[in-house]
Each structure stands twice: as C-alpha cells, then as structure tokens.
Write a protein that holds these residues in place. Structure first.
Motif, short mmCIF file in Angstrom:
data_model
loop_
_atom_site.label_atom_id
_atom_site.label_comp_id
_atom_site.label_asym_id
_atom_site.label_seq_id
_atom_site.Cartn_x
_atom_site.Cartn_y
_atom_site.Cartn_z
N VAL A 46 0.79 -1.28 -0.01
CA VAL A 46 -0.17 -0.02 -0.14
C VAL A 46 0.71 1.30 -0.14
CG1 VAL A 46 -2.02 -1.22 1.05
CG2 VAL A 46 -0.26 -0.19 2.55
N GLY A 47 0.09 2.58 -0.20
CA GLY A 47 0.93 3.63 -0.19
C GLY A 47 1.18 4.47 1.17
N TRP A 48 1.85 3.48 2.03
CA TRP A 48 2.15 4.39 3.26
C TRP A 48 3.64 4.35 3.33
CZ3 TRP A 48 -0.69 0.44 7.01
CH2 TRP A 48 -0.01 -0.75 7.11
N ASP A 49 3.96 5.31 4.30
CA ASP A 49 5.65 5.60 4.55
C ASP A 49 5.81 4.61 5.73
OD1 ASP A 49 4.82 6.87 6.93
OD2 ASP A 49 5.11 8.72 6.16
N VAL A 50 7.11 4.70 5.98
CA VAL A 50 7.69 3.86 7.11
C VAL A 50 6.96 4.04 8.58
CG1 VAL A 50 10.18 3.21 5.99
CG2 VAL A 50 9.76 5.39 7.57
N ALA A 51 6.34 5.02 8.59
CA ALA A 51 5.63 5.55 9.80
C ALA A 51 4.29 5.01 9.91
CB ALA A 51 5.74 6.90 10.24
N GLY A 52 3.98 4.43 8.79
CA GLY A 52 2.52 3.84 8.49
C GLY A 52 1.47 5.05 8.13
N ARG A 53 1.98 6.17 7.94
CA ARG A 53 1.18 7.23 7.25
C ARG A 53 0.81 7.33 5.90
NH1 ARG A 53 5.20 10.01 10.70
NH2 ARG A 53 6.18 10.39 8.26
N PHE A 54 -0.52 7.12 5.61
CA PHE A 54 -0.71 7.21 4.10
C PHE A 54 -0.52 8.46 3.12
CE2 PHE A 54 -2.89 3.39 5.28
CZ PHE A 54 -2.88 2.48 4.29
N ALA A 55 -0.09 8.33 2.00
CA ALA A 55 0.22 9.52 1.32
C ALA A 55 -1.30 10.14 1.16
CB ALA A 55 0.63 9.23 -0.17
N ASP A 56 -1.41 11.40 0.59
CA ASP A 56 -2.68 12.10 0.66
C ASP A 56 -3.13 12.09 -0.98
OD1 ASP A 56 -4.99 13.69 1.14
OD2 ASP A 56 -3.93 15.62 0.86
N GLY A 57 -4.16 11.42 -1.13
CA GLY A 57 -4.80 11.08 -2.69
C GLY A 57 -4.28 10.07 -3.21
N PHE A 58 -4.89 9.57 -4.35
CA PHE A 58 -4.93 8.41 -5.07
C PHE A 58 -3.45 8.18 -5.78
CE2 PHE A 58 -5.35 5.75 -8.91
CZ PHE A 58 -5.55 4.43 -8.52
#
Length: 143
Positions: A46-58
C-alpha cells in the motif's frame, strides 16, 4: 504460433516479452513475460511511508506504493526492470481511469519504461481503511 520480442529494457534484465503475432500492441503493460532466475514476490503493498502514514490522494498513494515495491525488490537483489507482473487492487475504478495521465507519469518516474504483465481489479475495500490502492509485484532476477 506466438512471437517474442525483446525490448532493450527486457533484454538487459533477462526477460522476454511475449507478444502473439497479429495481436494489437499493449499500451503500458505486456501480454506475457518469460523469465528464468530467482523469484522475488511481494505481498499487497500500500501507499504508506515507514511510519504507517498514508500519502494524501490516489496518485500520491500509487507513487508511494511503487516506491515501497522498489525498496522490497532491492532487498531481494531485484530492480524494476526485473518485474514480470503487477496486480493492482483499487477501491474506485473511476478514480484510476480519471488519473491515467498522472499515473503514467508517476509510474515512469518510479519504475521507468519497463512494462510487465499487469492486472487491475476493483475491490470493495482494502484491509487498511485509508488505502486507495494495493499492488502485488513479482520479479525474476536473472541467474
């Protein structure tokens, strides 16, 4: 009888793109790929960073998911040119289709101009509620 073509990117990675004679040329994917070597497989990324935060938008989530795939491939000694298959799961097909131009740009920036076999599936939802896309990857590192 099918014919095989060896684009430069595929030829240097030990892959053969399979294109049956007379079929229309696919745009942004391959109909088939033949490879020999070590298999590298990801789970659904999925589109999350190493901290588990999702990028904003598709589109941003797609970029992050592809970057995450590249990082996983590197752990197995693979690079984007070794990809033989990507399976995309999206929660909204219209969101995918309406962003094709931006998705193509992001794909080329992260993966390059190598186009493996791809499938696109719309799903009701993904395990992570904030995820808009999940991508599985398969790569073959030549011997």
């Amino acid at each position: 009888m099918s014919t095989m073509r060896k684009p430069e990117a595929a030829a240097t990675s030990g892959l053969q793109v399979l294109q049956p004679s007379g079929w229309p040329q696919p745009k942004g994917y391959a109909n088939g790929v033949m490879a020999e070597g070590s298999l590298v497989v990801t789970g659904g990324v999925v589109g999350w960073d190493v901290a588990g935060r999702f990028a904003d938008g598709f589109v941003a989530q797609v970029r992050q998911a592809l970057e995450n795939i590249v990082a996983i491939l590197a752990e197995g000694g693979a690079r984007p040119g070794h990809l033989v298959r990507l399976t995309w799961y999206v929660v909204d097909m219209d969101e995918y289709v309406s962003n094709l131009k931006a998705l193509g740009k992001v794909y080329r920036e992260v993966i390059g101009t190598h186009y493996p076999c791809m499938a696109l599936v719309q799903v009701v939802r993904l395990v992570e509620p904030s995820a808009r896309v999940e991508i599985e990857a398969t790569a073959v590192v030549p011997r």
